[in-house]
Motif scaffolding. Structure first.
Motif, PDB file in Angstrom:
ATOM      1  N   UNK A   1     -50.256 -29.012 -29.488  1.00 17.52           N
ATOM      2  CA  UNK A   1     -50.779 -29.535 -28.309  1.00 17.52           C
ATOM      3  C   UNK A   1     -50.042 -30.948 -27.945  1.00 17.52           C
ATOM      4  N   UNK A   2     -48.702 -31.033 -28.472  1.00 17.90           N
ATOM      5  CA  UNK A   2     -48.019 -32.267 -28.079  1.00 17.90           C
ATOM      6  C   UNK A   2     -47.729 -32.231 -26.703  1.00 17.90           C
TER       7      UNK A   2
ATOM      8  N   UNK B   1     -27.197 -29.941 -32.984  1.00 22.81           N
ATOM      9  CA  UNK B   1     -28.749 -30.286 -33.021  1.00 22.81           C
ATOM     10  C   UNK B   1     -29.018 -31.394 -32.370  1.00 22.81           C
ATOM     11  N   UNK B   2     -30.209 -31.606 -31.909  1.00 19.11           N
ATOM     12  CA  UNK B   2     -30.846 -32.797 -30.974  1.00 19.11           C
ATOM     13  C   UNK B   2     -32.245 -32.919 -31.921  1.00 19.11           C
ATOM     14  N   UNK B   3     -32.535 -34.272 -32.292  1.00 19.08           N
ATOM     15  CA  UNK B   3     -33.704 -34.695 -32.944  1.00 19.08           C
ATOM     16  C   UNK B   3     -34.274 -35.687 -32.117  1.00 19.08           C
ATOM     17  N   UNK B   4     -35.555 -35.610 -31.742  1.00 18.91           N
ATOM     18  CA  UNK B   4     -36.202 -36.302 -30.684  1.00 18.91           C
ATOM     19  C   UNK B   4     -37.433 -37.056 -31.674  1.00 18.91           C
ATOM     20  N   UNK B   5     -37.703 -38.291 -30.865  1.00 18.18           N
ATOM     21  CA  UNK B   5     -38.997 -39.024 -31.321  1.00 18.18           C
ATOM     22  C   UNK B   5     -39.832 -39.408 -30.243  1.00 18.18           C
ATOM     23  N   UNK B   6     -40.926 -39.428 -30.401  1.00 17.09           N
ATOM     24  CA  UNK B   6     -41.689 -40.070 -28.922  1.00 17.09           C
ATOM     25  C   UNK B   6     -42.889 -40.858 -29.798  1.00 17.09           C
ATOM     26  N   UNK B   7     -43.336 -41.761 -29.179  1.00 23.03           N
ATOM     27  CA  UNK B   7     -44.437 -42.654 -29.701  1.00 23.03           C
ATOM     28  C   UNK B   7     -45.808 -41.738 -29.642  1.00 23.03           C
ATOM     29  N   UNK B   8     -46.701 -41.915 -30.639  1.00 26.08           N
ATOM     30  CA  UNK B   8     -48.035 -41.078 -30.553  1.00 26.08           C
ATOM     31  C   UNK B   8     -48.769 -41.549 -29.523  1.00 26.08           C
ATOM     32  N   UNK B   9     -49.329 -40.721 -28.710  1.00 27.24           N
ATOM     33  CA  UNK B   9     -50.378 -40.954 -27.758  1.00 27.24           C
ATOM     34  C   UNK B   9     -51.792 -40.960 -28.175  1.00 27.24           C
ATOM     35  N   UNK B  10     -52.310 -42.299 -28.614  1.00 31.20           N
ATOM     36  CA  UNK B  10     -53.505 -42.570 -29.180  1.00 31.20           C
ATOM     37  C   UNK B  10     -54.865 -42.217 -28.260  1.00 31.20           C
ATOM     38  N   UNK B  11     -54.452 -42.239 -26.975  1.00 31.39           N
ATOM     39  CA  UNK B  11     -55.500 -41.854 -26.100  1.00 31.39           C
ATOM     40  C   UNK B  11     -55.982 -40.306 -26.425  1.00 31.39           C
ATOM     41  N   UNK B  12     -55.054 -39.642 -26.305  1.00 22.67           N
ATOM     42  CA  UNK B  12     -55.181 -38.163 -26.312  1.00 22.67           C
ATOM     43  C   UNK B  12     -55.424 -37.796 -28.043  1.00 22.67           C
ATOM     44  N   UNK B  13     -55.024 -38.420 -28.790  1.00 18.34           N
ATOM     45  CA  UNK B  13     -55.024 -38.109 -30.246  1.00 18.34           C
ATOM     46  C   UNK B  13     -55.559 -39.414 -30.995  1.00 18.34           C
ATOM     47  N   UNK B  14     -56.535 -39.826 -31.060  1.00 20.21           N
ATOM     48  CA  UNK B  14     -57.136 -41.025 -31.591  1.00 20.21           C
ATOM     49  C   UNK B  14     -57.253 -40.905 -33.254  1.00 20.21           C
ATOM     50  N   UNK B  15     -57.091 -39.679 -33.601  1.00 14.55           N
ATOM     51  CA  UNK B  15     -57.379 -39.552 -35.344  1.00 14.55           C
ATOM     52  C   UNK B  15     -56.862 -40.436 -36.129  1.00 14.55           C
TER      53      UNK B  15
ATOM     54  N   UNK C   1     -53.244 -30.004 -35.633  1.00 13.26           N
ATOM     55  CA  UNK C   1     -53.466 -30.063 -34.200  1.00 13.26           C
ATOM     56  C   UNK C   1     -54.071 -31.100 -33.544  1.00 13.26           C
ATOM     57  N   UNK C   2     -55.310 -31.598 -34.282  1.00 12.57           N
ATOM     58  CA  UNK C   2     -56.039 -32.921 -33.930  1.00 12.57           C
ATOM     59  C   UNK C   2     -55.374 -34.281 -34.407  1.00 12.57           C
ATOM     60  N   UNK C   3     -54.344 -33.939 -34.908  1.00 13.46           N
ATOM     61  CA  UNK C   3     -53.618 -35.189 -35.852  1.00 13.46           C
ATOM     62  C   UNK C   3     -54.464 -35.834 -36.928  1.00 13.46           C
ATOM     63  N   UNK C   4     -55.579 -35.302 -37.192  1.00 16.49           N
ATOM     64  CA  UNK C   4     -56.364 -35.863 -38.249  1.00 16.49           C
ATOM     65  C   UNK C   4     -55.318 -35.845 -39.653  1.00 16.49           C
ATOM     66  N   UNK C   5     -54.603 -34.813 -39.694  1.00 21.19           N
ATOM     67  CA  UNK C   5     -53.827 -34.787 -41.039  1.00 21.19           C
ATOM     68  C   UNK C   5     -52.963 -35.887 -41.045  1.00 21.19           C
ATOM     69  N   UNK C   6     -52.450 -36.453 -39.799  1.00 19.62           N
ATOM     70  CA  UNK C   6     -51.524 -37.358 -39.596  1.00 19.62           C
ATOM     71  C   UNK C   6     -52.230 -38.980 -40.350  1.00 19.62           C
TER      72      UNK C   6
END
Length: 404
Positions: free
Chosen positions: A197-198, A310-324, A230-235
């Protein structure tokens, strides 16, 4: 480089089955096996596979959480006869404490394990973890929950160098940390695929289904770990694990989204340099490294193909959508039994989600509610951890019943 005796706990799960594959393929320079399996354990959900693994590895002991030793013995006898090895029959241990018994099987004898892989899913792995740490064996830890809920108990039980991480992110950190001293470490950067659900907003997550949550874009994992991804609880759990493993403060551990899952984690040093560990997303690499630590296992997986673009991308974590993740940091800062409550409440919520009783967003919302109500125990003991988990599961289910 010498042959190692291995015990695999949780052998029929995703990590466990891949560990058996690593063991079967790894050889020493003279062609002999690099690893031999002395014992296996698993839950009771797939006794047929457990019997197959037992015959394949000729383990000396096999344990199952199912109280059905007779059935397992029959399955092993049948498979052994079919494999042309009718005389093979390991020692059988059955019942809820089987993995704890198998974890220390033959300790102190010539059959004692050099390394025990704990690949059990969930906090039920705590007792086996503590049992291994009471021996001289290396603990290759894929069961992050036992470290998270056990916290200082596990750290105090471990001898220097006895605890080796197997999670791909923490294996990556351990490798990168070898490049500098502890005082040179500025930050740990734990990468996350972002799950299925990224990029979705919180509002867009309200109606997602259990089937959608299990469609991880990169990794092949069990239902609990896949849903946690999926919830980012794992992270969130992995951030706590990194804090405990490497003694880096929580405010210096950052999660970043990396959808390709090739950079497994990074260490930023005080001089501004950042070291990343990169490999194709294949858990056999950190498993092999955990079994062989600190030595590498040649040919564990295929390396990155640098002849292809190959292309590798990095994005900041959206803590509002995934507060875990931020919620996990809060639990770790409060300490004591709070991480155990975070994990236990999550496990109950995930079960409710897959049973169709609650929505996706209710998972992390329930964890937050249970944590808010929890008063941490003043002394962290195995008993206090177990009591906190029982309370969190009961209270979580009470809250979940109100959401149904």
């Amino acid at each position: 480089m010498q042959q190692r005796k291995v015990i695999i706990l949780g052998s029929t799960g995703s990590v466990g089955t891949q560990a058996v594959d690593v063991v079967e393929r790894a050889t020493l320079p003279d062609g002999t096996r690099r690893f031999t399996v002395t014992a296996l354990s698993a839950g009771g959900g797939n006794l047929e596979l457990l019997a197959e693994q037992a015959v394949l590895t000729r383990a000396g002991a096999v344990g199952t959480a199912a109280d059905d030793a007779g059935h397992l013995r029959s399955l092993i006898a049948s498979r052994a006869a079919a494999a042309g090895d009718p005389g093979y029959m390991p020692e059988i241990v059955a019942g809820p404490d089987a993995s704890t018994a198998i974890a220390t099987w033959a300790a102190g004898t010539e059959n004692a394990a050099n390394v025990v892989l704990n690949a059990i899913t969930g906090s039920i792995g705590l007792a086996p973890t503590l049992a291994v740490l009471g021996t001289t064996a290396i603990l290759a830890l894929a069961n992050k929950e036992s470290l998270i809920v056990g916290g200082q108990l596990v750290k105090d039980a471990a001898s220097p160098g006895q605890l080796v991480p197997v999670d791909s992110e923490h294996s990556a950190l351990a490798q990168a940390l070898r490049a500098g001293s502890p005082g040179e470490v500025e930050k740990l950067i734990v990468t996350a695929s972002g799950g299925p659900f990224r990029g979705r907003t919180r509002a867009e997550l309200g109606g997602v289904t259990p089937a959608q949550a299990l469609k991880h874009p990169t990794w092949d994992m069990g239902p609990m770990v896949t849903t946690n991804s999926a919830t980012l609880v794992n992270k969130g759990l992995e951030v706590i694990e990194a804090h405990l493993l490497f003694d880096v403060p929580l405010d210096r551990i950052e999660a970043v989204v990396h959808p390709q899952s090739v950079v497994h984690s990074m260490v930023q040093f005080t001089d501004g340099s950042t070291l990343a560990q990169c490999s194709p997303p294949d858990m056999r690499l950190p498993i092999a490294l955990g079994l062989g630590w600190p030595e590498r296992v040649p040919g564990a997986v295929q390396a990155c193909d640098w002849t292809k673009a190959a292309t590798w991308t990095f994005e900041p974590l959206d803590n509002a959508a995934f507060p875990a993740v931020e919620l996990a940091k809060e639990a770790a800062r409060r300490g004591s039994t709070c991480p155990a409550v975070y994990n236990a409440a999550n496990e109950e919520a995930v079960h409710a989600f897959h049973a169709g009783r609650i929505g996706f967003l209710d998972i992390v919302d329930t964890i937050a509610e249970v944590l808010r109500e929890h008063t941490p125990d003043s002394e962290l003991t195995l008993e206090s951890v177990l009591e906190a988990e029982v309370w969190a599961r009961r209270r979580g289910n009470e809250l979940l019943a109100g959401k149904a």
